[in-house]
Design a protein around this motif. Structure first.
Motif, PDB file in Angstrom:
ATOM      1  N   LEU A  55       0.782  -1.270  -0.007  1.00  0.00           N
ATOM      2  CA  LEU A  55       0.244  -0.171   0.010  1.00  0.00           C
ATOM      3  C   LEU A  55       0.973   1.408   0.076  1.00  0.00           C
ATOM      4  CD1 LEU A  55      -3.043   1.040   0.145  1.00  0.00           C
ATOM      5  CD2 LEU A  55      -2.852   1.004   2.552  1.00  0.00           C
ATOM      6  N   ARG A  56       1.946   1.052   0.568  1.00  0.00           N
ATOM      7  CA  ARG A  56       2.897   2.512   0.836  1.00  0.00           C
ATOM      8  C   ARG A  56       3.460   2.736  -0.601  1.00  0.00           C
ATOM      9  NH1 ARG A  56       7.036   0.916   4.239  1.00  0.00           N
ATOM     10  NH2 ARG A  56       8.102   0.427   2.270  1.00  0.00           N
ATOM     11  N   THR A  60       2.823   5.774  -2.996  1.00  0.00           N
ATOM     12  CA  THR A  60       4.236   6.657  -3.552  1.00  0.00           C
ATOM     13  C   THR A  60       3.795   6.914  -5.047  1.00  0.00           C
ATOM     14  OG1 THR A  60       5.640   5.939  -1.696  1.00  0.00           O
ATOM     15  CG2 THR A  60       6.698   6.769  -3.702  1.00  0.00           C
ATOM     16  N   ASN A  61       3.806   5.778  -5.597  1.00  0.00           N
ATOM     17  CA  ASN A  61       3.602   5.895  -7.218  1.00  0.00           C
ATOM     18  C   ASN A  61       2.385   6.827  -7.518  1.00  0.00           C
ATOM     19  OD1 ASN A  61       5.790   4.112  -7.442  1.00  0.00           O
ATOM     20  ND2 ASN A  61       4.426   2.199  -7.472  1.00  0.00           N
ATOM     21  N   LEU A  62       1.304   6.755  -6.857  1.00  0.00           N
ATOM     22  CA  LEU A  62       0.092   7.468  -7.388  1.00  0.00           C
ATOM     23  C   LEU A  62       0.676   8.911  -6.871  1.00  0.00           C
ATOM     24  CD1 LEU A  62      -2.812   5.385  -6.120  1.00  0.00           C
ATOM     25  CD2 LEU A  62      -2.037   5.744  -8.375  1.00  0.00           C
ATOM     26  N   ARG A  63       1.185   9.300  -5.904  1.00  0.00           N
ATOM     27  CA  ARG A  63       1.603  10.896  -5.589  1.00  0.00           C
ATOM     28  C   ARG A  63       2.582  11.157  -6.939  1.00  0.00           C
ATOM     29  NH1 ARG A  63       2.666  10.720   0.559  1.00  0.00           N
ATOM     30  NH2 ARG A  63       0.617  11.195   1.269  1.00  0.00           N
ATOM     31  N   THR A  64       3.462  10.290  -7.471  1.00  0.00           N
ATOM     32  CA  THR A  64       4.302  10.753  -8.194  1.00  0.00           C
ATOM     33  C   THR A  64       3.690  10.945  -9.723  1.00  0.00           C
ATOM     34  OG1 THR A  64       6.094   9.276  -7.405  1.00  0.00           O
ATOM     35  CG2 THR A  64       6.467  10.031  -9.549  1.00  0.00           C
TER      36      THR A  64
END
Length: 94
Positions: A55-56, A60-64
């Motif tokens: 999930l972390r 992180t990928n979605l924020r990027t």
């Protein structure tokens, strides 16, 4: 003296057997407690460490990706000459 030596031998054997029995009881108690704790954790539906790591990484990928899309929107707005709140609104959500 032989009777007292035999008494001490019997006493030592009894103590050794009692220590072995106590260790067996301790192992059995540990097994029961461990099984109960595992059942309790499973019933509470608590996420595992592996699930939290996945999930972390996903967040992180979605924020990027979100930051990259906000930059693209800002560049397109700048190119078209419309400075809108769309890109600013996207970056504030993150």
């Amino acid at each position: 003296m032989p009777p007292s030596n035999r008494l001490f031998d019997d006493l030592a054997r009894l103590m050794t057997d009692a220590a072995g029995a106590a260790q067996g009881v301790r192992r059995e108690a540990e097994t029961v407690v461990k099984a109960q704790v595992e059942r309790l954790v499973r019933d509470l539906d608590i996420a595992s460490r592996e699930e939290l790591d996945v999930l972390r990484d996903l967040v992180t990928n979605l924020r990027t990706q979100n930051e990259a899309l906000a930059a693209r929107v800002a560049a397109l707005e700048a190119k078209s000459g419309t400075a809108g709140a769309g890109a600013a609104g996207l970056s504030e959500v993150v």
